[in-house]
Write an enzyme that holds these catalytic residues in place. Sequence first.
Site, PDB file in Angstrom:
ATOM      1  N   SER A   1      70.833  -7.779 -25.030  1.00 18.75           N
ATOM      2  CA  SER A   1      71.845  -8.440 -25.855  1.00 18.75           C
ATOM      3  C   SER A   1      73.048  -7.516 -25.954  1.00 18.75           C
ATOM      4  O   SER A   1      72.890  -6.288 -26.021  1.00 18.75           O
ATOM      5  CB  SER A   1      71.303  -8.717 -27.260  1.00 18.75           C
TER       6      SER A   1
ATOM      7  N   TYR B   1      66.518  -7.926 -35.464  1.00 16.06           N
ATOM      8  CA  TYR B   1      66.580  -8.373 -34.066  1.00 16.06           C
ATOM      9  C   TYR B   1      67.270  -7.346 -33.170  1.00 16.06           C
ATOM     10  O   TYR B   1      66.748  -6.958 -32.133  1.00 16.06           O
ATOM     11  CB  TYR B   1      67.325  -9.709 -33.987  1.00 16.06           C
TER      12      TYR B   1
END
Length: 233
Positions: free
Chosen positions: A85, A98
């Site tokens: 990410s 996360y």
Amino acid sequence: MMPLVMDVTKDDDVADAAEVVKKSGLPVRALINNAGISAFGWAEMLPLRRYQRNMEVNFFGTVRLTQAFLPMIRASQGRVVNIGSIGARMPSSFGSAYLSTKSAMVSYSECVRQEVFRFGVRVITVEPGFFETELLANGSNNGSTDSGNDAEVLSAYPSYAEKMEKTAEPIRNLEKLNGGKEGLRHVTNCVIDACRSPVPLTRYTVGWDAKLIRHVLVFAPAWLIDRVQTAQG
């Protein structure tokens, strides 16, 4: 094509899958680590079990799969493609459960890349921005379910619902900027290139927001980021 169902958090499932692939006699050209779960929330309100659950899937799942299949990938001089990410480069508030897992995955990916380069194996990280998947909805639901209800802590921060809405709105806009559902093809195209190109990139940065973060926003001073995040609620 032969689909295999497995839980990346279970050693036996992963070992069984690796054994099936090994017995097939086919070379393993690429392993794509894409399993991921999320949960939004203030760090002080989320229980440790939520961090552990996210880490077990997003990080240890990657480690577990990579270790199981790496001998076969070494034999074929194949590829390991990890879906990270862009948030690993620039973490943001309300995302600690996360984004910390993605940062761990990227560090692991970099280390393994350097170790297996000698075998002709390439390890690649794909770092998308915001694309229209179920991650936003699932992360919102998980965070809402798991966030604590300590009155003192609750009174110190904006409400979960208020902060979640302020977080979700720009994410939805960025998903549209990146092409909505159709934009996902940009991510899959990068994965295909990572698997097939004779000279793959070490990192594929996908999405207009991701490119802006990578090339511009990561250089913003921490004091500015802190004030912007605080002003957003």
